[in-house]
Scaffold this motif. Structure first.
Motif, PDB file in Angstrom:
ATOM      1  N   VAL A 145       0.850  -1.187   0.000  1.00  9.49           N
ATOM      2  CA  VAL A 145       0.000   0.000   0.000  1.00  9.49           C
ATOM      3  C   VAL A 145       0.886   1.237   0.000  1.00  9.49           C
ATOM      4  N   ASP A 146       0.646   2.161  -0.934  1.00  8.27           N
ATOM      5  CA  ASP A 146       1.386   3.416  -0.944  1.00  8.27           C
ATOM      6  C   ASP A 146       0.990   4.281   0.244  1.00  8.27           C
ATOM      7  N   ALA A 147       1.919   5.107   0.687  1.00  6.55           N
ATOM      8  CA  ALA A 147       1.584   6.073   1.725  1.00  6.55           C
ATOM      9  C   ALA A 147       0.532   7.029   1.190  1.00  6.55           C
ATOM     10  N   PRO A 148      -0.441   7.431   2.005  1.00  3.89           N
ATOM     11  CA  PRO A 148      -1.464   8.361   1.522  1.00  3.89           C
ATOM     12  C   PRO A 148      -0.832   9.670   1.077  1.00  3.89           C
ATOM     13  N   LEU A 149      -1.404  10.291   0.046  1.00  8.65           N
ATOM     14  CA  LEU A 149      -0.836  11.524  -0.489  1.00  8.65           C
ATOM     15  C   LEU A 149      -0.938  12.666   0.526  1.00  8.65           C
ATOM     16  N   SER A 150      -2.095  12.808   1.155  1.00 10.83           N
ATOM     17  CA  SER A 150      -2.335  13.832   2.172  1.00 10.83           C
ATOM     18  C   SER A 150      -2.201  15.252   1.640  1.00 10.83           C
ATOM     19  N   GLU A 151      -2.238  15.430   0.340  1.00  8.55           N
ATOM     20  CA  GLU A 151      -2.219  16.753  -0.289  1.00  8.55           C
ATOM     21  C   GLU A 151      -3.299  16.772  -1.365  1.00  8.55           C
ATOM     22  N   GLU A 152      -3.651  17.947  -1.854  1.00 11.91           N
ATOM     23  CA  GLU A 152      -4.690  18.028  -2.878  1.00 11.91           C
ATOM     24  C   GLU A 152      -4.247  17.374  -4.175  1.00 11.91           C
ATOM     25  N   VAL A 153      -2.988  17.573  -4.560  1.00 11.38           N
ATOM     26  CA  VAL A 153      -2.432  16.973  -5.772  1.00 11.38           C
ATOM     27  C   VAL A 153      -0.991  16.570  -5.496  1.00 11.38           C
ATOM     28  N   GLU A 154      -0.466  15.669  -6.320  1.00 12.93           N
ATOM     29  CA  GLU A 154       0.953  15.323  -6.243  1.00 12.93           C
ATOM     30  C   GLU A 154       1.726  16.311  -7.100  1.00 12.93           C
ATOM     31  N   ALA A 155       2.659  17.036  -6.505  1.00 10.84           N
ATOM     32  CA  ALA A 155       3.389  18.076  -7.234  1.00 10.84           C
ATOM     33  C   ALA A 155       4.770  18.245  -6.633  1.00 10.84           C
ATOM     34  N   TYR A 156       5.745  18.539  -7.510  1.00  6.35           N
ATOM     35  CA  TYR A 156       7.124  18.698  -7.082  1.00  6.35           C
ATOM     36  C   TYR A 156       7.738  19.931  -7.743  1.00  6.35           C
ATOM     37  N   GLN A 157       8.612  20.599  -7.018  1.00  4.73           N
ATOM     38  CA  GLN A 157       9.433  21.663  -7.562  1.00  4.73           C
ATOM     39  C   GLN A 157      10.851  21.109  -7.665  1.00  4.73           C
ATOM     40  N   GLU A 168      14.555  25.471 -13.349  1.00  2.79           N
ATOM     41  CA  GLU A 168      13.429  25.122 -12.491  1.00  2.79           C
ATOM     42  C   GLU A 168      12.340  24.452 -13.317  1.00  2.79           C
ATOM     43  N   VAL A 169      11.796  23.375 -12.784  1.00  2.87           N
ATOM     44  CA  VAL A 169      10.730  22.669 -13.485  1.00  2.87           C
ATOM     45  C   VAL A 169       9.734  22.137 -12.459  1.00  2.87           C
ATOM     46  N   GLU A 170       8.458  22.207 -12.786  1.00  3.48           N
ATOM     47  CA  GLU A 170       7.408  21.665 -11.933  1.00  3.48           C
ATOM     48  C   GLU A 170       6.949  20.328 -12.504  1.00  3.48           C
ATOM     49  N   MET A 171       6.880  19.326 -11.640  1.00  2.00           N
ATOM     50  CA  MET A 171       6.516  17.982 -12.064  1.00  2.00           C
ATOM     51  C   MET A 171       5.303  17.499 -11.269  1.00  2.00           C
ATOM     52  N   ALA A 172       4.479  16.696 -11.941  1.00  4.31           N
ATOM     53  CA  ALA A 172       3.339  16.069 -11.285  1.00  4.31           C
ATOM     54  C   ALA A 172       3.566  14.577 -11.106  1.00  4.31           C
ATOM     55  N   VAL A 173       4.739  14.110 -11.506  1.00  2.00           N
ATOM     56  CA  VAL A 173       5.126  12.699 -11.402  1.00  2.00           C
ATOM     57  C   VAL A 173       6.486  12.628 -10.711  1.00  2.00           C
ATOM     58  N   PRO A 174       6.826  11.489 -10.081  1.00  2.00           N
ATOM     59  CA  PRO A 174       8.062  11.413  -9.298  1.00  2.00           C
ATOM     60  C   PRO A 174       9.302  11.099 -10.132  1.00  2.00           C
ATOM     61  N   PHE A 175       9.519  11.824 -11.205  1.00  2.00           N
ATOM     62  CA  PHE A 175      10.758  11.683 -11.980  1.00  2.00           C
ATOM     63  C   PHE A 175      10.934  12.911 -12.851  1.00  2.00           C
ATOM     64  N   VAL A 176      12.193  13.145 -13.254  1.00  5.86           N
ATOM     65  CA  VAL A 176      12.516  14.290 -14.098  1.00  5.86           C
ATOM     66  C   VAL A 176      13.640  13.892 -15.051  1.00  5.86           C
ATOM     67  N   ALA A 177      13.670  14.482 -16.236  1.00  4.40           N
ATOM     68  CA  ALA A 177      14.703  14.207 -17.225  1.00  4.40           C
ATOM     69  C   ALA A 177      15.848  15.212 -17.082  1.00  4.40           C
ATOM     70  N   VAL A 178      17.074  14.716 -17.148  1.00  7.44           N
ATOM     71  CA  VAL A 178      18.278  15.541 -17.163  1.00  7.44           C
ATOM     72  C   VAL A 178      18.905  15.397 -18.541  1.00  7.44           C
ATOM     73  N   THR A 179      19.114  16.504 -19.237  1.00  8.98           N
ATOM     74  CA  THR A 179      19.617  16.443 -20.605  1.00  8.98           C
ATOM     75  C   THR A 179      21.058  15.950 -20.632  1.00  8.98           C
ATOM     76  N   ALA A 180      21.496  15.520 -21.819  1.00 12.78           N
ATOM     77  CA  ALA A 180      22.871  15.056 -21.978  1.00 12.78           C
ATOM     78  C   ALA A 180      23.862  16.170 -21.688  1.00 12.78           C
ATOM     79  N   ALA A 181      23.536  17.404 -22.097  1.00 10.34           N
ATOM     80  CA  ALA A 181      24.427  18.540 -21.846  1.00 10.34           C
ATOM     81  C   ALA A 181      24.530  18.828 -20.356  1.00 10.34           C
ATOM     82  N   GLU A 182      23.408  18.754 -19.640  1.00 11.53           N
ATOM     83  CA  GLU A 182      23.431  18.977 -18.189  1.00 11.53           C
ATOM     84  C   GLU A 182      24.220  17.877 -17.497  1.00 11.53           C
ATOM     85  N   ARG A 183      24.036  16.667 -17.939  1.00 11.95           N
ATOM     86  CA  ARG A 183      24.748  15.542 -17.329  1.00 11.95           C
ATOM     87  C   ARG A 183      26.253  15.678 -17.532  1.00 11.95           C
TER      88      ARG A 183
END
Length: 209
Positions: A145-157, A168-183
Motif C-alpha cells: 500500500v502506498d503512503a497516503p498523499l495527504s495533499e490536494e495533488v501530487e506536485a514537485y518543484q 526550475e521545473v514543476e513535475m506532477a510525477v516522481p521523476f525528471v529528465a536531465v539532458t545530456a548537456a546537463e549531465r
C-alpha cells in the motif's frame, strides 16, 4: 529522569522517542552511566522527517523525552506559520509559569522531503532521476500500500543545476529528465514536494557524468 529499554515491537508503537537538538530519535537501549548521564544505543534516526537535523547536534544540546501521555496538541491557525510564538506552561504549585519562544515553521503540516533519489542513464546520453514521495499522514510501512498523499495533488518543484546554471521545473510525477548537456556538466538535482501549506525540504542528488 529514568530511561528504559524498548524492543522492536515497542519501538514500532513509538516508545522511546526523543528530541536531540532538532532531530527526532528513538533508542532501543538506555544504559545508565551515573551522574545523570546515559548511553543510548539501538538508535533509529531522523524520525518523522527530521533527518535534515541529523549530525548537527553539539555538546549541551537539548534532550527531550516525548511521551504520548504527557504531550499536548494545540491546533493553531495557519496564519502563525513563520511567526514567533510565546508559549507558557505552569504546573501545580508553580508561582509563575515557565515561558519560551519558538518560531512556528510548520514541520507538521508540510510534506517530508522525498527519498530514494536514483539516476538511470539513457541511451542518448541523458538521464532520468526518480524518487519516492513520503507523506505526513502515513509514517508506518504497510506492505503493498502506498503512503497516503495527504495533499490536494501530487506536485514537485525540481531544480536542475549544471555548469553554474539552474533550471526550475514543476513535475506532477516522481521523476525528471536531465539532458545530456546537463549531465556532461556535472548536474545536481534538488527535489521538493509541494503541499497545501508549503514545500518540503529539498532532497538532493548529484547526477554522474
Amino acid at each position: 529522569m529514568e530511561l528504559g529499554d524498548a524492543d522492536a515491537a515497542a519501538l514500532d508503537r513509538g516508545v522511546n522517542l526523543a528530541l536531540i537538538g532538532d532531530e527526532l530519535v528513538q533508542f532501543g537501549r538506555a544504559e545508565p552511566l551515573g551522574g545523570a548521564r546515559w548511553r543510548l544505543s539501538g538508535l533509529l534516526r531522523g524520525r518523522r522527517g527530521s533527518e535534515a537535523a541529523g549530525g548537527a547536534q553539539m555538546i549541551g544540546d537539548r534532550f527531550v523525552l516525548l511521551q504520548a501521555e504527557a504531550a499536548r496538541t494545540f491546533d493553531l491557525p495557519l496564519s502563525v506559520l513563520g511567526r514567533e510564538m510565546r508559549v507558557m506552561a505552569s504546573g501545580v504549585g508553580d508561582a509563575t509559569p515557565v515561558e519560551t519562544r519558538c518560531v512556528m515553521r510548520g514541520a507538521s503540516v508540510v510534506p517530508p522531503s522525498p527519498v530514494h533519489l536514483r539516476c538511470f542513464a539513457e541511451a542518448d546520453g541523458s538521464a532520468t532521476v526518480k524518487w519516492t514521495r513520503r507523506s505526513r499522514a502515513g509514517w508506518r510501512w504497510i506492505d503493498g500500500v502506498d503512503a497516503p498523499l495527504s495533499e490536494e495533488v501530487e506536485a514537485y518543484q525540481v531544480t536542475v543545476t549544471a555548469g553554474g546554471t539552474a533550471r526550475e521545473v514543476e513535475m506532477a510525477v516522481p521523476f525528471v529528465a536531465v539532458t545530456a548537456a546537463e549531465r556532461a556538466a556535472s548536474a545536481s538535482v534538488a527535489v521538493r514536494q509541494r503541499g497545501i501549506f508549503g514545500e518540503s525540504l529539498a532532497a538532493d542528488l548529484i547526477v554522474p557524468a
